[in-house]
Design a protein around this motif. Structure first.
Motif, short mmCIF file in Angstrom:
data_model
loop_
_atom_site.label_atom_id
_atom_site.label_comp_id
_atom_site.label_asym_id
_atom_site.label_seq_id
_atom_site.Cartn_x
_atom_site.Cartn_y
_atom_site.Cartn_z
N PHE A 154 0.83 -1.21 0.00
CA PHE A 154 0.00 0.00 0.00
C PHE A 154 0.86 1.26 0.00
O PHE A 154 0.43 2.30 -0.50
N ALA A 155 2.08 1.17 0.54
CA ALA A 155 3.00 2.32 0.47
C ALA A 155 3.35 2.62 -0.99
O ALA A 155 3.34 3.78 -1.41
N ASN A 156 3.63 1.57 -1.77
CA ASN A 156 3.92 1.77 -3.19
C ASN A 156 2.69 2.27 -3.95
O ASN A 156 2.81 3.10 -4.85
N LEU A 157 1.53 1.76 -3.58
CA LEU A 157 0.29 2.20 -4.21
C LEU A 157 0.06 3.69 -3.96
O LEU A 157 -0.32 4.44 -4.86
N ALA A 158 0.31 4.13 -2.73
CA ALA A 158 0.18 5.55 -2.40
C ALA A 158 1.14 6.39 -3.25
O ALA A 158 0.74 7.40 -3.85
N MET A 159 2.38 5.97 -3.32
CA MET A 159 3.38 6.72 -4.09
C MET A 159 3.04 6.74 -5.58
O MET A 159 3.25 7.75 -6.25
N ALA A 160 2.49 5.65 -6.10
CA ALA A 160 2.10 5.59 -7.51
C ALA A 160 0.99 6.59 -7.82
O ALA A 160 0.82 7.00 -8.96
N ASN A 161 0.25 6.99 -6.79
CA ASN A 161 -0.84 7.95 -6.96
C ASN A 161 -0.46 9.36 -6.51
O ASN A 161 -1.32 10.22 -6.36
N GLY A 162 0.82 9.61 -6.27
CA GLY A 162 1.29 10.94 -5.92
C GLY A 162 1.21 11.28 -4.45
O GLY A 162 1.31 12.45 -4.07
N CYS A 163 1.03 10.28 -3.60
CA CYS A 163 0.96 10.49 -2.15
C CYS A 163 2.20 9.89 -1.50
O CYS A 163 2.90 9.08 -2.10
N GLN A 164 2.44 10.26 -0.27
CA GLN A 164 3.51 9.64 0.48
C GLN A 164 3.04 8.26 0.95
O GLN A 164 1.87 8.09 1.31
N GLY A 165 3.93 7.30 0.96
CA GLY A 165 3.59 5.96 1.44
C GLY A 165 4.63 5.49 2.44
O GLY A 165 5.83 5.56 2.18
N ILE A 166 4.18 5.06 3.60
CA ILE A 166 5.07 4.56 4.66
C ILE A 166 4.53 3.21 5.11
O ILE A 166 3.35 3.09 5.43
N LYS A 167 5.41 2.23 5.19
CA LYS A 167 5.00 0.92 5.70
C LYS A 167 5.65 0.72 7.06
O LYS A 167 6.84 0.96 7.23
N ILE A 168 4.85 0.27 8.02
CA ILE A 168 5.40 -0.12 9.32
C ILE A 168 5.03 -1.58 9.56
O ILE A 168 4.04 -2.08 9.02
N ASN A 169 5.83 -2.23 10.38
CA ASN A 169 5.59 -3.64 10.66
C ASN A 169 5.23 -3.92 12.11
O ASN A 169 4.69 -4.97 12.41
N ASP A 170 5.55 -2.97 13.00
CA ASP A 170 5.17 -3.17 14.40
C ASP A 170 4.96 -1.81 15.07
O ASP A 170 5.29 -0.77 14.54
N PHE A 171 4.40 -1.90 16.25
CA PHE A 171 3.99 -0.71 16.99
C PHE A 171 5.13 0.28 17.22
O PHE A 171 4.92 1.49 17.21
N SER A 172 6.34 -0.22 17.41
CA SER A 172 7.47 0.66 17.72
C SER A 172 7.78 1.63 16.58
O SER A 172 8.44 2.64 16.80
N GLU A 173 7.29 1.37 15.39
CA GLU A 173 7.53 2.23 14.23
C GLU A 173 6.44 3.27 14.00
O GLU A 173 6.60 4.18 13.19
N LEU A 174 5.32 3.16 14.71
CA LEU A 174 4.16 4.00 14.44
C LEU A 174 4.40 5.47 14.75
O LEU A 174 4.06 6.35 13.95
N LYS A 175 4.96 5.78 15.89
CA LYS A 175 5.18 7.18 16.27
C LYS A 175 6.04 7.89 15.23
O LYS A 175 5.71 9.00 14.79
N GLN A 176 7.14 7.28 14.82
CA GLN A 176 8.02 7.89 13.83
C GLN A 176 7.31 8.05 12.48
O GLN A 176 7.50 9.05 11.78
N ALA A 177 6.49 7.09 12.12
CA ALA A 177 5.74 7.18 10.86
C ALA A 177 4.77 8.36 10.88
O ALA A 177 4.63 9.08 9.88
N LEU A 178 4.12 8.60 12.01
CA LEU A 178 3.21 9.75 12.12
C LEU A 178 3.98 11.06 12.04
O LEU A 178 3.53 12.02 11.39
N LEU A 179 5.13 11.13 12.67
CA LEU A 179 5.97 12.34 12.59
C LEU A 179 6.43 12.57 11.16
O LEU A 179 6.41 13.71 10.66
N GLN A 180 6.82 11.51 10.48
CA GLN A 180 7.25 11.61 9.09
C GLN A 180 6.09 12.07 8.20
O GLN A 180 6.28 12.91 7.32
N ALA A 181 4.92 11.54 8.44
CA ALA A 181 3.74 11.95 7.66
C ALA A 181 3.43 13.43 7.89
O ALA A 181 3.10 14.15 6.95
N ASP A 182 3.51 13.87 9.13
CA ASP A 182 3.23 15.28 9.44
C ASP A 182 4.20 16.23 8.74
O ASP A 182 3.81 17.33 8.33
N SER A 183 5.44 15.82 8.63
CA SER A 183 6.46 16.72 8.06
C SER A 183 6.46 16.71 6.54
O SER A 183 7.07 17.57 5.91
#
Length: 176
Positions: free
Chosen positions: A143-172
């Motif tokens: 889904f990260a690649n699908l988002a990027m193919a449509n002109g959006c940012q795409g971030i994939k996480i695999n576990d909870f420890s990555e979620l906070k950083q992904a939200l910060l990355q999305a915000d920026s």
């Protein structure tokens, strides 16, 4: 809500909600239909009127992203978060192009378990229980690649420890 324990299943919906509540002081949650919606309906606590948007009456599958687009158009200065299962998201993922074209910045979280989980659950229980995995399970999609193919940012996480950083990355991120 955000149990710090990492589960073998990946990231759980209640963990996502806890992290969202910690991350945003206020946000509109647009919830697609699926197994995740049952958990969200129990655990999410809206801070304002109309902060929780879902297709409750008809439980229309695939409405999460279109609801998010509508919420962002109606409230462009608010944080909008969409939570969708992979099955429902597949139904209207083409709307990523609409969000991108309109420049709508929102966070879309796809709870990916490679199945139409709610449909599968209904097929497994009841007096006429039967289930054919070919009817509900599907291959993994990036889904990260699908988002990027449509002109959006795409971030994939695999576990909870990555979620906070992904939200910060999305915000920026400066784009949709």
């Amino acid at each position: 809500l955000a149990n710090k324990q990492i589960y073998s299943e990946g990231v759980l919906v209640n963990q996502v909600l806890g992290q969202l509540d910690s991350h945003y002081s206020s946000y509109i949650l647009c919830n697609d239909i699926g197994t995740h919606r049952h958990v969200t309906a129990v655990y999410y606590r809206a801070k304002n009127t109309c902060d929780y948007i879902t297709s409750a009456g008809f439980s229309s599958f695939g409405t999460g992203l279109p609801l998010g687009i509508g919420a962002k158009l109606a409230s462009p200065d608010r944080n909008v978060v969409v939570i969708a299962g992979d099955g429902g998201f597949h139904s209207n993922s083409g709307e990523l192009e609409t969000a991108s074209r309109l420049g709508l910045k929102m966070t879309v979280i796809v709870m990916n378990n490679n199945t139409n989980g709610l449909i599968k659950r209904y097929q497994l229980y009841g007096p006429n229980a039967r289930q054919n995995p070919k009817s509900t399970d599907f291959t993994s999609v990036s889904f990260a690649n699908l988002a990027m193919a449509n002109g959006c940012q795409g971030i994939k996480i695999n576990d909870f420890s990555e979620l906070k950083q992904a939200l910060l990355q999305a915000d920026s991120y400066q784009g949709p």
